[in-house]
Design a protein around this motif. Sequence first.
Motif, PDB file in Angstrom:
ATOM      1  N   HIS A  33       0.825  -1.204   0.000  1.00 46.85           N
ATOM      2  CA  HIS A  33       0.000   0.000   0.000  1.00 46.85           C
ATOM      3  C   HIS A  33       0.858   1.253   0.000  1.00 46.85           C
ATOM      4  O   HIS A  33       0.613   2.205  -0.760  1.00 46.85           O
ATOM      5  CB  HIS A  33      -0.921  -0.028   1.213  1.00 46.85           C
ATOM      6  N   GLU A  34       1.891   1.277   0.823  1.00 46.00           N
ATOM      7  CA  GLU A  34       2.765   2.450   0.913  1.00 46.00           C
ATOM      8  C   GLU A  34       3.509   2.690  -0.399  1.00 46.00           C
ATOM      9  O   GLU A  34       3.630   3.834  -0.860  1.00 46.00           O
ATOM     10  CB  GLU A  34       3.764   2.269   2.050  1.00 46.00           C
ATOM     11  N   ILE A  35       4.002   1.622  -1.020  1.00 43.25           N
ATOM     12  CA  ILE A  35       4.749   1.756  -2.275  1.00 43.25           C
ATOM     13  C   ILE A  35       3.855   2.319  -3.365  1.00 43.25           C
ATOM     14  O   ILE A  35       4.209   3.288  -4.057  1.00 43.25           O
ATOM     15  CB  ILE A  35       5.330   0.398  -2.702  1.00 43.25           C
ATOM     16  N   VAL A  36       2.680   1.707  -3.548  1.00 42.20           N
ATOM     17  CA  VAL A  36       1.812   2.114  -4.649  1.00 42.20           C
ATOM     18  C   VAL A  36       1.259   3.514  -4.423  1.00 42.20           C
ATOM     19  O   VAL A  36       1.333   4.374  -5.317  1.00 42.20           O
ATOM     20  CB  VAL A  36       0.668   1.098  -4.834  1.00 42.20           C
ATOM     21  N   ARG A  37       0.728   3.774  -3.255  1.00 41.82           N
ATOM     22  CA  ARG A  37       0.161   5.097  -3.013  1.00 41.82           C
ATOM     23  C   ARG A  37       1.240   6.176  -3.077  1.00 41.82           C
ATOM     24  O   ARG A  37       1.006   7.287  -3.575  1.00 41.82           O
ATOM     25  CB  ARG A  37      -0.521   5.133  -1.643  1.00 41.82           C
ATOM     26  N   GLY A  38       2.439   5.861  -2.631  1.00 41.73           N
ATOM     27  CA  GLY A  38       3.515   6.839  -2.648  1.00 41.73           C
ATOM     28  C   GLY A  38       4.037   7.169  -4.022  1.00 41.73           C
ATOM     29  O   GLY A  38       4.743   8.166  -4.209  1.00 41.73           O
ATOM     30  N   ASN A  84     -10.321   3.064  -1.281  1.00 41.51           N
ATOM     31  CA  ASN A  84     -10.109   2.371  -2.549  1.00 41.51           C
ATOM     32  C   ASN A  84      -9.372   1.051  -2.349  1.00 41.51           C
ATOM     33  O   ASN A  84      -8.376   0.759  -3.017  1.00 41.51           O
ATOM     34  CB  ASN A  84      -9.360   3.268  -3.531  1.00 41.51           C
ATOM     35  N   ILE A  85      -9.892   0.253  -1.437  1.00 43.31           N
ATOM     36  CA  ILE A  85      -9.327  -1.057  -1.128  1.00 43.31           C
ATOM     37  C   ILE A  85     -10.397  -2.114  -1.370  1.00 43.31           C
ATOM     38  O   ILE A  85     -11.567  -1.921  -1.029  1.00 43.31           O
ATOM     39  CB  ILE A  85      -8.854  -1.142   0.335  1.00 43.31           C
ATOM     40  N   ALA A  86      -9.981  -3.237  -1.947  1.00 38.20           N
ATOM     41  CA  ALA A  86     -10.857  -4.401  -2.095  1.00 38.20           C
ATOM     42  C   ALA A  86     -10.185  -5.596  -1.433  1.00 38.20           C
ATOM     43  O   ALA A  86      -8.959  -5.656  -1.325  1.00 38.20           O
ATOM     44  CB  ALA A  86     -11.124  -4.694  -3.561  1.00 38.20           C
ATOM     45  N   ALA A  87     -10.991  -6.536  -0.996  1.00 39.45           N
ATOM     46  CA  ALA A  87     -10.479  -7.784  -0.422  1.00 39.45           C
ATOM     47  C   ALA A  87     -10.620  -8.895  -1.457  1.00 39.45           C
ATOM     48  O   ALA A  87     -11.463  -8.827  -2.354  1.00 39.45           O
ATOM     49  CB  ALA A  87     -11.246  -8.146   0.846  1.00 39.45           C
TER      50      ALA A  87
END
Length: 672
Positions: free
Chosen positions: A308-313, A351-354
Amino acid sequence: MAVATMAAGLGILVPSVAYAAEGCKVDYKVASQWGGGFTGDVKITNLGDAINGWSLAWTFPNGQRVTQVWNATTTNAGDQVTAKNMGYNGAIATNGSVSFGFNGSWSGSNGVPTEFKLNGAVCTGTVGEPSTPPTSTPPPTGGATAMETVAAMEPGWNLGNTLDSVGADETAWGNPRVTQALVDNIAAQGYNSIRIPITWDNHQSKTAPYAVEDAYLDRVEEVVGYALNADLHVLINIHHDSWIWMADMNTNRTVVEARYEAIWTELATRFRDAPPEVLFESVNEPQFNNVDDATAEALLDDLNVQFHEIVRGSGGGNATRVLVLPTLHTSADQDHLDALSTTIASLDDENIAATVHFYGFWPFSVNVAGYTKFNAEVQADIEGYFNRAYNEFVANDIPVIVGEWGLLGFDAHTGTVEQGEKLKFFEYVGYYARQKGLTLQLWDNGQHFDRATYQWRDAELYNMMKASWSTRSGTASTDQVYVAKAGAVADVSLTLNLNGTTFQGLRLGTQNLVQGTDYTISGSTLTIKASRLTSLLGDRSYGVKANLHAVFSQGVPWRISVISYDQPTMSAASGASSTFAIPTQFKGDQLATMEAKYADGTNAGPQNWTSYKEFARAFSPDYTAGTISLPTAFWNDVNDGQKVTLTFHFWSGKTVTYYVTESGGNVTGSLT
């Protein structure tokens, strides 16, 4: 403009009409039609300002009525119908679309409506000033929500055993290179999304900085482009790396995290400006070696947060792209769902899906322990699995993608589960997933859609799946009617599973059989008369003599094969355990399962907690060769020198008892 559309399985040409309108376009199609009933598909495309909440109104021209609806709610006032959005599909961005469907009744004619109104504005085909004041506001993000994005991906398909191959090339596991034509053909089957599993291990340096081959990234980007060209949503991931090297994270954490970060940094950079139809999945089926569940959940949380941190960043489109996070083992066991919920809550990201995977109730899905039928226990397993995913996530506005689904036994052979029982499973999974708002992505490693001919290897299975995307289909207690070759022919009764449909009739090809003469119907009991069976059996030679079809008010017809058979017989044999096979005269019958026991009554062979062995693993029929083979996997778990009693159960209800003894790698088999 009007065109003709073929109704699936019925050979009926029905009208399909597209209407352009002020600020919107409505595609209204009669997808299938039968006596007194039809299925309608409606797609709304918003050409004007984004809306958040819609109401579509039309008037039926010939007295039709809506009887069942999905992905919308409807109210009727005479011929006038108003369809309104559900909670999860109310927002339509500019140039965005939503779809819903319904079953209806008709008599005489089934003409198409001539006018549609979206939120009170008459649709005329051009973008202009609203004819009524706007009744909605754009979604807060200015685009589709995660729930809407995932809903738009239903149904989905997996490009399995290709870019995820553990080898130097995407053809390493036997599938051809992916082409635009293949992806176009998948879209033409009605799929709205494609999951592209990707294994990176052989294309990544094993030393820092763990760079990914540019040529491989180029190829991944090319295949993603094929999907976007075909107007498909696309999901990409880290796939078999989960067990190749990531599973050692607890003892090799620094390297695993560095390799993982390197892959997602390169992917995030490469797809930073890709459209929102491209989704990222952090890792496939996460698993960790030699750790307890609590430790494994913590390791997965670390990877999901890092992802999450890599992509959002990385910014750009990645700032709001839908990111897909798996549970441990992609399981819907409650403890794994709870752990992922904790991770998602900590991210505080709308904007998260499981994602979870589903391969059915295990004994049924591989045909072991006597679970040869789609029974109440198998159905309850589907409901429990999907209910847990719904309650944990969908009910809390977190969408769920069932990223892989099918039957686990397909890994051995697509005939592991009997055809009719298989069809009932697929029909119910499609139906129940719709009830719970789950998006399904069929696992296909090449065993379903032929990537050379672009044809389904099992068209009957595909037709059942396709029908389940929008409606239910009727089934029956069996798809096989066995009539002994030498015996007197009697009436045969089957129980129909109407599944909300009504029985319309029994057909032989295009011929409608005569109720009262050829068959009778009483409630849900269908009885085929002896006189009709006699004519169908003809010379009574072994095998399928005719295929009847029970036709229902919706969905696909149910095939009923009329089969002439006799008691199967076997012969004595001997040979090496690696090649041993029992000579078998099937005489029109088919094998359901096999039991194996020692003389003292204890269970023999693999999985000795049950006497019923696993189909296609411990035994396998070959109807053409006239043999039943017992492979090495069976003998590996049989005591040397001990006599084993095998009981073969056939679908006609007949059984055959056979005795085998293995000693020093050699097997003898006999009837005594």
